[in-house]
Scaffold this motif. Structure first.
Motif, PDB file in Angstrom:
ATOM      1  N   SER A  68      -5.286 -11.221  -1.567  1.00 25.11           N
ATOM      2  CA  SER A  68      -4.332 -10.380  -1.743  1.00 25.11           C
ATOM      3  C   SER A  68      -3.129 -11.157  -2.083  1.00 25.11           C
ATOM      4  O   SER A  68      -3.075 -12.242  -1.581  1.00 25.11           O
ATOM      5  N   GLY A  70       0.066  -9.810  -1.966  1.00 29.02           N
ATOM      6  CA  GLY A  70       1.195  -8.903  -1.422  1.00 29.02           C
ATOM      7  C   GLY A  70       1.373  -9.148  -0.049  1.00 29.02           C
ATOM      8  O   GLY A  70       1.920  -8.146   0.645  1.00 29.02           O
ATOM      9  N   LEU A  73       4.758  -8.931   1.600  1.00 29.51           N
ATOM     10  CA  LEU A  73       5.317  -7.603   1.979  1.00 29.51           C
ATOM     11  C   LEU A  73       5.464  -7.255   3.464  1.00 29.51           C
ATOM     12  O   LEU A  73       6.527  -6.636   3.518  1.00 29.51           O
ATOM     13  N   LEU A 107       2.872   1.030   6.140  1.00 32.34           N
ATOM     14  CA  LEU A 107       3.030   0.536   4.902  1.00 32.34           C
ATOM     15  C   LEU A 107       1.846  -0.243   4.257  1.00 32.34           C
ATOM     16  O   LEU A 107       1.350   0.065   3.284  1.00 32.34           O
ATOM     17  N   VAL A 111      -0.419   1.090   1.087  1.00 34.04           N
ATOM     18  CA  VAL A 111      -0.647   0.392   0.176  1.00 34.04           C
ATOM     19  C   VAL A 111      -2.252  -0.029   0.061  1.00 34.04           C
ATOM     20  O   VAL A 111      -2.893   0.045  -1.157  1.00 34.04           O
ATOM     21  N   ALA A 115      -4.666   0.302  -3.266  1.00 30.69           N
ATOM     22  CA  ALA A 115      -5.194  -0.826  -3.759  1.00 30.69           C
ATOM     23  C   ALA A 115      -6.714  -0.978  -3.553  1.00 30.69           C
ATOM     24  O   ALA A 115      -7.335  -1.553  -4.288  1.00 30.69           O
ATOM     25  N   VAL A 126      -2.821  -5.193  -7.958  1.00 30.14           N
ATOM     26  CA  VAL A 126      -2.075  -4.108  -7.270  1.00 30.14           C
ATOM     27  C   VAL A 126      -1.298  -4.522  -6.327  1.00 30.14           C
ATOM     28  O   VAL A 126      -0.155  -3.885  -5.970  1.00 30.14           O
ATOM     29  N   THR A 127      -1.801  -5.290  -5.405  1.00 29.96           N
ATOM     30  CA  THR A 127      -1.125  -6.043  -4.207  1.00 29.96           C
ATOM     31  C   THR A 127       0.130  -6.678  -4.576  1.00 29.96           C
ATOM     32  O   THR A 127       1.157  -6.639  -4.005  1.00 29.96           O
ATOM     33  N   THR A 130       2.848  -4.237  -5.548  1.00 26.06           N
ATOM     34  CA  THR A 130       3.497  -3.729  -4.739  1.00 26.06           C
ATOM     35  C   THR A 130       4.459  -4.824  -4.020  1.00 26.06           C
ATOM     36  O   THR A 130       5.589  -4.307  -3.701  1.00 26.06           O
ATOM     37  N   VAL A 133       7.651  -4.949  -5.907  1.00 29.34           N
ATOM     38  CA  VAL A 133       8.447  -3.905  -5.711  1.00 29.34           C
ATOM     39  C   VAL A 133       9.333  -3.922  -4.659  1.00 29.34           C
ATOM     40  O   VAL A 133      10.720  -3.830  -4.642  1.00 29.34           O
ATOM     41  N   GLY A 134       8.797  -4.421  -3.597  1.00 28.82           N
ATOM     42  CA  GLY A 134       9.515  -4.797  -2.215  1.00 28.82           C
ATOM     43  C   GLY A 134      10.488  -5.785  -2.436  1.00 28.82           C
ATOM     44  O   GLY A 134      11.826  -6.047  -1.954  1.00 28.82           O
TER      45      GLY A 134
END
Length: 381
Positions: A68, A70, A73, A107, A111, A115, A126-127, A130, A133-134
Protein backbone atom coordinates in the motif's frame (compact mmCIF):
# COMPACT_ATOMS: atom_id res chain seq x y z
CA UNK A 1 15.27 -22.91 27.08
CA UNK A 2 16.29 -20.61 24.21
CA UNK A 3 12.70 -20.53 22.96
CA UNK A 4 11.47 -19.37 26.39
CA UNK A 5 14.13 -16.66 26.46
CA UNK A 6 13.02 -15.51 23.01
CA UNK A 7 9.43 -15.21 24.19
CA UNK A 8 10.48 -13.24 27.28
CA UNK A 9 12.72 -10.86 25.30
CA UNK A 10 9.91 -8.40 24.36
CA UNK A 11 8.83 -8.19 28.00
CA UNK A 12 12.40 -7.55 29.12
CA UNK A 13 12.79 -4.79 26.53
CA UNK A 14 9.48 -3.26 27.67
CA UNK A 15 10.66 -3.17 31.29
CA UNK A 16 13.98 -1.56 30.33
CA UNK A 17 12.23 1.10 28.25
CA UNK A 18 9.71 1.75 31.03
CA UNK A 19 12.42 2.52 33.61
CA UNK A 20 14.61 4.45 31.17
CA UNK A 21 13.26 7.87 32.27
CA UNK A 22 14.74 7.26 35.72
CA UNK A 23 18.25 6.98 34.28
CA UNK A 24 20.71 9.88 34.26
CA UNK A 25 23.13 8.05 32.00
CA UNK A 26 24.81 10.15 29.34
CA UNK A 27 25.67 8.57 25.97
CA UNK A 28 27.86 11.01 24.01
CA UNK A 29 27.46 10.85 20.26
CA UNK A 30 24.00 9.27 20.44
CA UNK A 31 22.07 11.81 22.50
CA UNK A 32 22.76 15.45 23.34
CA UNK A 33 21.79 15.15 26.99
CA UNK A 34 21.19 12.55 29.68
CA UNK A 35 18.63 9.85 28.97
CA UNK A 36 15.92 11.40 31.14
CA UNK A 37 16.25 14.92 29.72
CA UNK A 38 13.10 16.22 27.96
CA UNK A 39 14.83 16.45 24.56
CA UNK A 40 16.12 12.89 24.68
CA UNK A 41 12.80 11.52 25.94
CA UNK A 42 10.94 13.30 23.14
CA UNK A 43 13.25 11.80 20.52
CA UNK A 44 12.88 8.34 22.05
CA UNK A 45 9.10 8.74 22.22
CA UNK A 46 9.04 9.68 18.53
CA UNK A 47 11.08 6.57 17.75
CA UNK A 48 8.64 4.41 19.72
CA UNK A 49 5.61 5.88 17.93
CA UNK A 50 7.06 5.16 14.51
CA UNK A 51 8.13 1.72 15.66
CA UNK A 52 4.44 1.02 16.26
CA UNK A 53 3.32 2.63 13.00
CA UNK A 54 5.95 0.66 11.06
CA UNK A 55 4.63 -2.53 12.66
CA UNK A 56 1.09 -1.65 11.58
CA UNK A 57 2.39 -1.25 8.01
CA UNK A 58 4.27 -4.54 8.26
CA UNK A 59 0.96 -6.20 9.03
CA UNK A 60 -0.08 -5.22 5.50
CA UNK A 61 3.16 -5.53 3.60
CA UNK A 62 5.19 -8.13 5.47
CA UNK A 63 2.51 -10.52 6.67
CA UNK A 64 -0.12 -10.20 3.93
CA UNK A 65 1.89 -9.03 0.93
CA UNK A 66 -0.19 -5.89 0.30
CA UNK A 67 2.01 -3.07 -0.98
CA UNK A 68 0.00 0.00 0.00
CA UNK A 69 1.18 3.50 -0.84
CA UNK A 70 -1.61 5.13 1.17
CA UNK A 71 -0.90 4.17 4.77
CA UNK A 72 -0.07 7.80 5.54
CA UNK A 73 -3.74 8.65 5.02
CA UNK A 74 -4.83 6.84 8.18
CA UNK A 75 -2.00 8.18 10.32
CA UNK A 76 -2.82 11.70 9.12
CA UNK A 77 -6.53 11.10 9.73
CA UNK A 78 -5.71 10.15 13.30
CA UNK A 79 -3.70 13.27 14.04
CA UNK A 80 -6.00 15.73 12.24
CA UNK A 81 -9.32 14.29 13.47
CA UNK A 82 -8.12 14.22 17.08
CA UNK A 83 -6.73 17.74 16.71
CA UNK A 84 -9.98 19.11 15.29
CA UNK A 85 -12.00 17.40 18.03
CA UNK A 86 -9.80 18.91 20.74
CA UNK A 87 -9.17 22.33 19.20
CA UNK A 88 -12.29 23.16 17.18
CA UNK A 89 -15.01 21.15 18.90
CA UNK A 90 -13.65 21.56 22.40
CA UNK A 91 -14.01 17.87 23.23
CA UNK A 92 -12.03 16.05 25.87
CA UNK A 93 -9.27 13.60 25.03
CA UNK A 94 -11.50 10.56 25.61
CA UNK A 95 -14.20 11.77 23.20
CA UNK A 96 -11.55 12.77 20.65
CA UNK A 97 -9.99 9.32 20.90
CA UNK A 98 -13.39 7.67 20.40
CA UNK A 99 -14.05 9.77 17.28
CA UNK A 100 -10.59 8.99 15.93
CA UNK A 101 -11.18 5.28 16.50
CA UNK A 102 -14.45 5.46 14.55
CA UNK A 103 -12.76 7.30 11.68
CA UNK A 104 -9.82 4.89 11.87
CA UNK A 105 -12.26 2.04 11.18
CA UNK A 106 -14.62 3.62 8.66
CA UNK A 107 -12.00 5.31 6.45
CA UNK A 108 -9.87 2.21 5.71
CA UNK A 109 -13.08 0.20 5.39
CA UNK A 110 -14.27 2.47 2.59
CA UNK A 111 -10.88 2.73 0.88
CA UNK A 112 -10.11 -0.95 1.27
CA UNK A 113 -13.56 -1.92 0.04
CA UNK A 114 -12.66 -0.35 -3.31
CA UNK A 115 -8.88 -0.82 -3.51
CA UNK A 116 -8.98 -4.54 -2.68
CA UNK A 117 -11.17 -5.24 -5.69
CA UNK A 118 -7.93 -5.15 -7.65
CA UNK A 119 -4.51 -6.55 -6.84
CA UNK A 120 -0.83 -6.01 -7.52
CA UNK A 121 0.29 -2.67 -8.90
CA UNK A 122 -3.33 -1.62 -9.48
CA UNK A 123 -4.01 -1.93 -5.75
CA UNK A 124 -0.92 0.13 -4.96
CA UNK A 125 -1.99 2.86 -7.38
CA UNK A 126 -5.52 3.05 -5.94
CA UNK A 127 -4.16 3.45 -2.41
CA UNK A 128 -1.72 6.09 -3.66
CA UNK A 129 -4.56 8.01 -5.35
CA UNK A 130 -6.71 8.03 -2.22
CA UNK A 131 -3.79 9.21 -0.11
CA UNK A 132 -3.13 12.02 -2.59
CA UNK A 133 -6.76 13.10 -2.26
CA UNK A 134 -6.29 13.37 1.49
CA UNK A 135 -3.08 15.36 1.00
CA UNK A 136 -4.78 17.79 -1.37
CA UNK A 137 -7.68 18.31 1.04
CA UNK A 138 -5.28 19.12 3.89
CA UNK A 139 -3.23 21.55 1.78
CA UNK A 140 -6.35 23.32 0.44
CA UNK A 141 -7.35 24.05 4.05
CA UNK A 142 -11.15 23.88 3.59
CA UNK A 143 -12.87 26.27 5.97
CA UNK A 144 -9.56 27.00 7.67
CA UNK A 145 -9.77 23.65 9.46
CA UNK A 146 -6.45 22.02 8.55
CA UNK A 147 -4.08 25.00 8.53
CA UNK A 148 -2.85 24.24 5.02
CA UNK A 149 0.91 24.16 4.58
CA UNK A 150 1.44 25.62 8.06
CA UNK A 151 -0.24 22.72 9.77
CA UNK A 152 -2.64 22.87 12.70
CA UNK A 153 -1.44 23.70 16.20
CA UNK A 154 -3.02 21.83 19.09
CA UNK A 155 -5.00 23.76 21.67
CA UNK A 156 -3.80 22.09 24.85
CA UNK A 157 -6.64 23.51 26.91
CA UNK A 158 -8.62 20.28 26.56
CA UNK A 159 -5.61 17.99 26.91
CA UNK A 160 -5.03 16.44 30.37
CA UNK A 161 -2.37 18.32 32.34
CA UNK A 162 -0.30 15.13 32.56
CA UNK A 163 0.53 15.49 28.85
CA UNK A 164 1.17 19.25 28.83
CA UNK A 165 4.50 20.95 29.41
CA UNK A 166 8.17 20.11 29.15
CA UNK A 167 8.24 18.62 32.63
CA UNK A 168 5.57 16.10 31.59
CA UNK A 169 7.49 14.85 28.57
CA UNK A 170 8.09 11.65 30.51
CA UNK A 171 4.33 10.97 30.57
CA UNK A 172 4.10 11.35 26.79
CA UNK A 173 7.09 9.01 26.51
CA UNK A 174 5.25 6.39 28.57
CA UNK A 175 2.16 6.95 26.41
CA UNK A 176 4.23 6.28 23.27
CA UNK A 177 5.67 3.16 24.90
CA UNK A 178 2.16 1.98 25.81
CA UNK A 179 1.04 2.53 22.20
CA UNK A 180 3.94 0.45 20.87
CA UNK A 181 3.23 -2.30 23.40
CA UNK A 182 -0.46 -2.42 22.45
CA UNK A 183 0.34 -2.58 18.73
CA UNK A 184 2.91 -5.33 19.31
CA UNK A 185 0.50 -7.43 21.40
CA UNK A 186 -2.34 -6.99 18.89
CA UNK A 187 -0.14 -7.90 15.92
CA UNK A 188 1.34 -10.88 17.77
CA UNK A 189 -2.15 -12.13 18.61
CA UNK A 190 -3.73 -11.68 15.18
CA UNK A 191 -0.78 -13.11 13.23
CA UNK A 192 -0.88 -16.20 15.41
CA UNK A 193 -4.62 -16.66 14.89
CA UNK A 194 -6.40 -18.50 12.09
CA UNK A 195 -6.89 -15.21 10.27
CA UNK A 196 -3.17 -14.50 10.55
CA UNK A 197 -2.31 -17.82 8.94
CA UNK A 198 -4.71 -17.02 6.11
CA UNK A 199 -3.04 -13.62 5.61
CA UNK A 200 0.34 -15.28 5.30
CA UNK A 201 -1.13 -17.83 2.90
CA UNK A 202 -2.50 -14.98 0.78
CA UNK A 203 0.97 -13.51 0.63
CA UNK A 204 2.37 -16.81 -0.63
CA UNK A 205 -0.36 -17.81 -3.10
CA UNK A 206 -3.76 -16.15 -3.09
CA UNK A 207 -5.25 -18.44 -5.73
CA UNK A 208 -4.51 -21.55 -3.71
CA UNK A 209 -6.28 -19.94 -0.76
CA UNK A 210 -9.37 -19.61 -2.94
CA UNK A 211 -9.09 -23.29 -3.83
CA UNK A 212 -9.44 -24.07 -0.13
CA UNK A 213 -12.88 -22.45 -0.15
CA UNK A 214 -11.86 -19.21 1.57
CA UNK A 215 -12.53 -15.66 0.36
CA UNK A 216 -9.24 -13.75 0.33
CA UNK A 217 -11.06 -10.45 -0.14
CA UNK A 218 -12.73 -10.65 3.26
CA UNK A 219 -9.50 -11.50 5.06
CA UNK A 220 -7.58 -8.77 3.24
CA UNK A 221 -10.24 -6.21 4.14
CA UNK A 222 -9.99 -7.14 7.82
CA UNK A 223 -6.20 -6.72 7.90
CA UNK A 224 -6.47 -3.49 5.89
CA UNK A 225 -8.89 -2.00 8.43
CA UNK A 226 -6.89 -3.22 11.42
CA UNK A 227 -3.64 -1.76 10.07
CA UNK A 228 -5.38 1.54 9.31
CA UNK A 229 -6.86 1.72 12.82
CA UNK A 230 -3.50 1.08 14.48
CA UNK A 231 -1.90 3.79 12.33
CA UNK A 232 -4.69 6.26 13.21
CA UNK A 233 -4.14 5.68 16.93
CA UNK A 234 -0.45 6.32 16.36
CA UNK A 235 -1.44 9.66 14.86
CA UNK A 236 -3.11 10.64 18.14
CA UNK A 237 0.04 9.90 20.14
CA UNK A 238 2.10 11.79 17.56
CA UNK A 239 -0.24 14.77 17.98
CA UNK A 240 0.21 14.85 21.76
CA UNK A 241 3.96 14.45 21.39
CA UNK A 242 4.58 17.26 18.88
CA UNK A 243 1.67 19.52 19.82
CA UNK A 244 0.22 19.83 16.34
CA UNK A 245 -0.60 18.25 12.99
CA UNK A 246 1.68 18.65 9.98
CA UNK A 247 0.76 18.14 6.29
CA UNK A 248 3.97 16.12 5.87
CA UNK A 249 2.14 13.15 7.38
CA UNK A 250 -0.30 13.13 4.46
CA UNK A 251 2.27 12.69 1.68
CA UNK A 252 3.30 9.59 -0.22
CA UNK A 253 6.85 10.22 1.03
CA UNK A 254 5.60 9.42 4.51
CA UNK A 255 4.35 6.00 3.39
CA UNK A 256 7.59 5.38 1.51
CA UNK A 257 9.37 6.10 4.78
CA UNK A 258 7.30 3.37 6.44
CA UNK A 259 8.26 1.00 3.63
CA UNK A 260 11.95 1.75 4.21
CA UNK A 261 11.48 1.13 7.94
CA UNK A 262 9.95 -2.29 7.34
CA UNK A 263 12.53 -3.33 4.74
CA UNK A 264 15.37 -2.10 6.95
CA UNK A 265 14.14 -4.11 9.93
CA UNK A 266 12.89 -7.13 8.00
CA UNK A 267 9.45 -7.57 6.44
CA UNK A 268 7.32 -10.17 8.16
CA UNK A 269 9.17 -9.86 11.46
CA UNK A 270 7.44 -8.11 14.34
CA UNK A 271 10.55 -7.05 16.20
CA UNK A 272 12.31 -6.32 12.91
CA UNK A 273 9.65 -3.82 11.84
CA UNK A 274 9.75 -2.12 15.24
CA UNK A 275 13.54 -1.90 15.20
CA UNK A 276 13.48 -0.59 11.63
CA UNK A 277 11.01 2.14 12.62
CA UNK A 278 13.09 3.14 15.64
CA UNK A 279 16.38 3.24 13.72
CA UNK A 280 14.95 5.12 10.73
CA UNK A 281 13.35 7.77 12.95
CA UNK A 282 16.50 8.18 15.00
CA UNK A 283 18.71 8.47 11.90
CA UNK A 284 16.28 10.89 10.28
CA UNK A 285 16.49 13.16 13.31
CA UNK A 286 20.23 12.91 13.84
CA UNK A 287 21.10 13.28 10.15
CA UNK A 288 18.99 16.44 10.00
CA UNK A 289 21.05 17.88 12.87
CA UNK A 290 24.25 16.71 11.19
CA UNK A 291 23.32 18.40 7.91
CA UNK A 292 23.26 21.83 9.56
CA UNK A 293 26.40 21.30 11.65
CA UNK A 294 29.62 23.28 10.90
CA UNK A 295 31.47 19.98 10.33
CA UNK A 296 29.35 19.30 7.24
CA UNK A 297 29.03 22.89 6.03
CA UNK A 298 32.82 23.24 5.83
CA UNK A 299 33.23 20.22 3.56
CA UNK A 300 33.79 20.46 -0.22
CA UNK A 301 30.62 20.83 -2.27
CA UNK A 302 30.75 17.27 -3.66
CA UNK A 303 30.53 15.97 -0.09
CA UNK A 304 28.51 18.74 1.53
CA UNK A 305 25.54 18.53 -0.83
CA UNK A 306 24.70 14.81 -0.39
CA UNK A 307 25.46 14.89 3.35
CA UNK A 308 23.09 17.84 3.71
CA UNK A 309 20.18 15.74 2.44
CA UNK A 310 19.04 13.18 5.04
CA UNK A 311 16.60 11.61 2.58
CA UNK A 312 19.44 10.98 0.15
CA UNK A 313 21.42 9.17 2.84
CA UNK A 314 18.41 7.17 4.02
CA UNK A 315 17.53 6.29 0.43
CA UNK A 316 21.08 5.09 -0.15
CA UNK A 317 20.78 2.96 3.00
CA UNK A 318 17.55 1.47 1.63
CA UNK A 319 19.23 0.53 -1.67
CA UNK A 320 22.15 -1.08 0.17
CA UNK A 321 19.80 -3.11 2.38
CA UNK A 322 17.75 -4.31 -0.60
CA UNK A 323 20.83 -5.44 -2.53
CA UNK A 324 23.09 -6.77 0.21
CA UNK A 325 20.79 -7.53 3.17
CA UNK A 326 17.47 -8.50 1.55
CA UNK A 327 16.05 -9.88 4.78
CA UNK A 328 16.82 -6.74 6.74
CA UNK A 329 18.16 -6.84 10.28
CA UNK A 330 15.85 -9.72 11.19
CA UNK A 331 17.17 -11.71 8.23
CA UNK A 332 20.77 -11.20 9.34
CA UNK A 333 19.94 -12.38 12.85
CA UNK A 334 18.13 -15.46 11.49
CA UNK A 335 21.12 -16.40 9.31
CA UNK A 336 23.53 -15.95 12.21
CA UNK A 337 21.38 -18.20 14.38
CA UNK A 338 21.30 -20.80 11.62
CA UNK A 339 25.09 -20.77 11.25
CA UNK A 340 25.56 -20.95 15.00
CA UNK A 341 23.24 -23.94 15.27
CA UNK A 342 24.80 -25.59 12.22
CA UNK A 343 21.39 -26.54 10.90
CA UNK A 344 18.18 -25.06 9.55
CA UNK A 345 16.20 -23.12 12.15
CA UNK A 346 13.21 -24.90 13.71
CA UNK A 347 9.72 -24.33 12.38
CA UNK A 348 8.40 -21.00 13.68
CA UNK A 349 5.77 -20.92 16.38
CA UNK A 350 3.62 -18.34 18.08
CA UNK A 351 2.69 -16.34 15.01
CA UNK A 352 6.11 -15.99 13.40
CA UNK A 353 6.18 -16.12 9.63
CA UNK A 354 6.56 -19.70 8.32
CA UNK A 355 9.18 -20.41 5.65
CA UNK A 356 8.16 -19.39 2.11
CA UNK A 357 5.82 -21.92 0.53
CA UNK A 358 4.93 -23.70 3.77
CA UNK A 359 2.12 -21.46 4.94
CA UNK A 360 -0.30 -22.64 2.21
CA UNK A 361 0.39 -26.28 3.05
CA UNK A 362 -0.19 -25.58 6.72
CA UNK A 363 -3.49 -23.92 5.91
CA UNK A 364 -4.55 -26.86 3.73
CA UNK A 365 -3.73 -29.29 6.53
CA UNK A 366 -5.74 -27.21 8.98
CA UNK A 367 -8.72 -27.11 6.61
CA UNK A 368 -8.48 -30.86 6.04
CA UNK A 369 -8.48 -31.54 9.77
CA UNK A 370 -11.49 -29.29 10.20
CA UNK A 371 -13.37 -31.12 7.43
CA UNK A 372 -12.47 -34.51 8.86
CA UNK A 373 -13.73 -33.54 12.30
CA UNK A 374 -17.23 -33.07 10.93
CA UNK A 375 -19.52 -30.05 11.08
CA UNK A 376 -18.75 -27.68 13.86
CA UNK A 377 -18.60 -24.01 14.65
CA UNK A 378 -16.15 -22.16 12.43
CA UNK A 379 -13.50 -19.88 13.84
CA UNK A 380 -14.19 -16.20 13.47
CA UNK A 381 -11.72 -13.88 11.81
Amino acid sequence: MSRNLTRLAPLAVLVVLAVLPFSTLRIPGLFDGVLNSPGTLQLLALCLVFGGVALSYDLLFGFTGLLSFGHALYFAAGTYVANLALTELGWGLGAALALTTAVGIVLPLLVGGVALRVSGIAFSMVTLATAQVGSIVVLRDPGGLTGGEEGLALDRGNVPDAFVGVLNTVNVYWLALAYLAVVYVVVAWVTGSRAGRVWQAIRENERRVEVLGLRPYDFKLVVFVLAGLLAALGGVVHLLLLGGSTPRTTTADFTLGLLVMVVLGGAGSRWGAVLGGVLYTYLDSRLTDLASSPAVQDLPAWLRVPLSEPLFLLGSLFVLVVFFVPGGIAGVVARLRERRAGRRPPAPTGGETPPPGRVVEQLRETAARGAGAGAGPRDGV
